[in-house]
Design an enzyme around this catalytic site. Sequence first.
Site, PDB file in Angstrom:
ATOM      1  N   THR A 157       0.803  -1.223   0.000  1.00 57.99           N
ATOM      2  CA  THR A 157       0.000   0.000   0.000  1.00 57.99           C
ATOM      3  C   THR A 157       0.835   1.273   0.000  1.00 57.99           C
ATOM      4  O   THR A 157       0.326   2.352  -0.306  1.00 57.99           O
ATOM      5  CB  THR A 157      -0.930   0.046   1.235  1.00 57.99           C
ATOM      6  OG1 THR A 157      -0.128   0.077   2.430  1.00 57.99           O
ATOM      7  CG2 THR A 157      -1.844  -1.166   1.266  1.00 57.99           C
ATOM      8  N   CYS A 162       2.153   2.820   9.476  1.00 61.57           N
ATOM      9  CA  CYS A 162       1.156   2.938  10.537  1.00 61.57           C
ATOM     10  C   CYS A 162       1.816   2.774  11.901  1.00 61.57           C
ATOM     11  O   CYS A 162       2.950   2.287  12.016  1.00 61.57           O
ATOM     12  CB  CYS A 162       0.074   1.858  10.404  1.00 61.57           C
ATOM     13  SG  CYS A 162      -0.783   1.802   8.813  1.00 61.57           S
ATOM     14  N   CYS A 191      -2.721   0.276  14.744  1.00 58.52           N
ATOM     15  CA  CYS A 191      -3.656   0.686  13.693  1.00 58.52           C
ATOM     16  C   CYS A 191      -4.773  -0.345  13.547  1.00 58.52           C
ATOM     17  O   CYS A 191      -4.516  -1.554  13.478  1.00 58.52           O
ATOM     18  CB  CYS A 191      -2.917   0.844  12.368  1.00 58.52           C
ATOM     19  SG  CYS A 191      -3.979   1.406  11.016  1.00 58.52           S
ATOM     20  N   CYS A 211      -0.357   6.855   7.474  1.00 58.81           N
ATOM     21  CA  CYS A 211      -1.747   6.400   7.481  1.00 58.81           C
ATOM     22  C   CYS A 211      -2.651   7.511   8.011  1.00 58.81           C
ATOM     23  O   CYS A 211      -2.406   8.059   9.088  1.00 58.81           O
ATOM     24  CB  CYS A 211      -1.872   5.160   8.360  1.00 58.81           C
ATOM     25  SG  CYS A 211      -3.572   4.564   8.574  1.00 58.81           S
ATOM     26  N   CYS A 227      -4.801   6.040  11.400  1.00 60.92           N
ATOM     27  CA  CYS A 227      -4.232   5.907  12.750  1.00 60.92           C
ATOM     28  C   CYS A 227      -3.296   7.050  13.127  1.00 60.92           C
ATOM     29  O   CYS A 227      -2.878   7.140  14.282  1.00 60.92           O
ATOM     30  CB  CYS A 227      -3.507   4.574  12.898  1.00 60.92           C
ATOM     31  SG  CYS A 227      -1.954   4.442  11.968  1.00 60.92           S
ATOM     32  N   ASP A 285      19.766  11.153  49.695  1.00 57.13           N
ATOM     33  CA  ASP A 285      18.588  11.928  50.068  1.00 57.13           C
ATOM     34  C   ASP A 285      17.986  11.380  51.368  1.00 57.13           C
ATOM     35  O   ASP A 285      17.693  10.187  51.484  1.00 57.13           O
ATOM     36  CB  ASP A 285      17.556  11.857  48.940  1.00 57.13           C
ATOM     37  CG  ASP A 285      16.383  12.766  49.175  1.00 57.13           C
ATOM     38  OD1 ASP A 285      16.382  13.864  48.604  1.00 57.13           O
ATOM     39  OD2 ASP A 285      15.472  12.384  49.946  1.00 57.13           O
TER      40      ASP A 285
END
Length: 524
Positions: free
Chosen positions: A45, A49, A53, A80, A83, A468
């Site tokens: 694609t 992402c 997602c 994307c 997301c 401390d």
Amino acid sequence: MSQVTTVETAPDGTGLWRDTERCYRAVSSRDARFDGQFVVAVRTTGIYCRPSCPALTPKPQNVEFYPTAAAAQSRRYRACRRCLPDAVPGSPEWDVRADLAGRAMRLIADGTVERDGVSGLARRLGYSERQLGRVLTAELGAGPLALARAHRAHAARVLIEMSGLPITDIAFAAGFTSVRQFNDTIREVFATTPSRLRAAAARRGHRRTTGGEPVPHGVRLSLRLPFRAPFHAAGVVDFLAARAVPGVEAIGTSGDAPHYSRTLRLPHGAALVHLTPRPAHVECALHLTDVRDLAGAVSRVRRLWDLDADPLAVRHCLTTDPALAAAVDAAPGLRVPGAVDGAELLLRTLLGQQVSVAAARTAASRLTAELGEPLAPALPDSALSRHFPSPTAVAEHAGDVLTGPRRRIDSVRAVAAALAEGELDLHVGRDAGELRRDLLAQPGVGPWTADYVLMRLLRRTDLLLDTDVALLRGARALGIATTRDELSTHARRWRPWRSYAGMYLWRAATPPHPAPSTARKDTT
């Protein structure tokens, strides 16, 4: 998959993103705990992402993993739009890692490249531009320009969706040098134009929800800052409230939620920030006099509230110790508050040496009332009126304002002078060892003060302030140790999260309030 998230790197220095099997399991289970620690890119694609997602999980042979969005973008992957992989908590790895890559990422997030260029970034880190580019490309999959470009793209998207500023103004406010460069970047990263990105946000009702409006002097924005759950917000607010300087900081409530506000001195001007924790995010209202400071302001706020921490990794480590487990379970997600300004942190820490938190706050308040720079009329607020005094003002006039031992006053003035003259440089990209050496060379700065500054400014996760007094009192209350040597030996099992363990010990020392005391043994 495993129920434990950890950001520890492998022995060879590689990060989580190189463990492809583990990353794919995180993607398959849509595990939000890994958001920000790596991105997943899908070859079929051309989109990258966040691990959580909700889209259909791609096949293993179709994915690649990258440590940063910039690395995915440099391979021509687009973000994307479902997301929003840039709208996640930052990687906690930059706090755990003290190497060049981690230091560079903190400075890039702070906007150093936009202000000073790659040469300025390299100079601050003490490396040549070529060496810096080679290391970042090997470690993070992208060079400094690509990493800064990814941050600019994110800042631009926030302004496009959440403000009413003209698109042209947004281009320069986000750090782009031209409108053409801005448009090209938005198209490459988000596969759309700026105007369509704004229209899509309006259709989702995003701007109506989050607000955003230009004002005569700057812009007001309302942002949602993500974090990894659980998040013990009350612990952060209580810690800051115990030390809040009137005029610089203010504490209140918004409904049932605690509310923290403060002034910010940023590279291009002043700002106000109002923070309110919500169940799934921190509501951040910003009033910037110069919108170019957006990325820097958000970076400082995230460090102040430790929003990029990995609380599950901390919990997994600390609860393996039966003596500490109950305290951790009683306050899951306790954070180590950071700092918005190194010089302010150091001077306030010096004011608190050998005195209680309340006395330190009184001294800081007196100093601010006399020497603090008033806010410009463009930033009206009934509770916030001043910046903490600049090092120059403290160096020149602290002797006329402060009371107490002359040795401490002289120390504050000397350190302020070193800060003002640039002899002592405090910024988030400093090497921890070098900065500690520089701090210890200053009059009146001992090991406790140096380590406290490293813990809060550089986000060092593995520092136990074992000198401390209050911290040792908490260790006794939990039955962990009665002496410093016993505590130091016992604390080895808390690595690399001893700073967080210290917060639980401080909390145990002063029940039921989690705000720790700053009593310590610095007498140098």
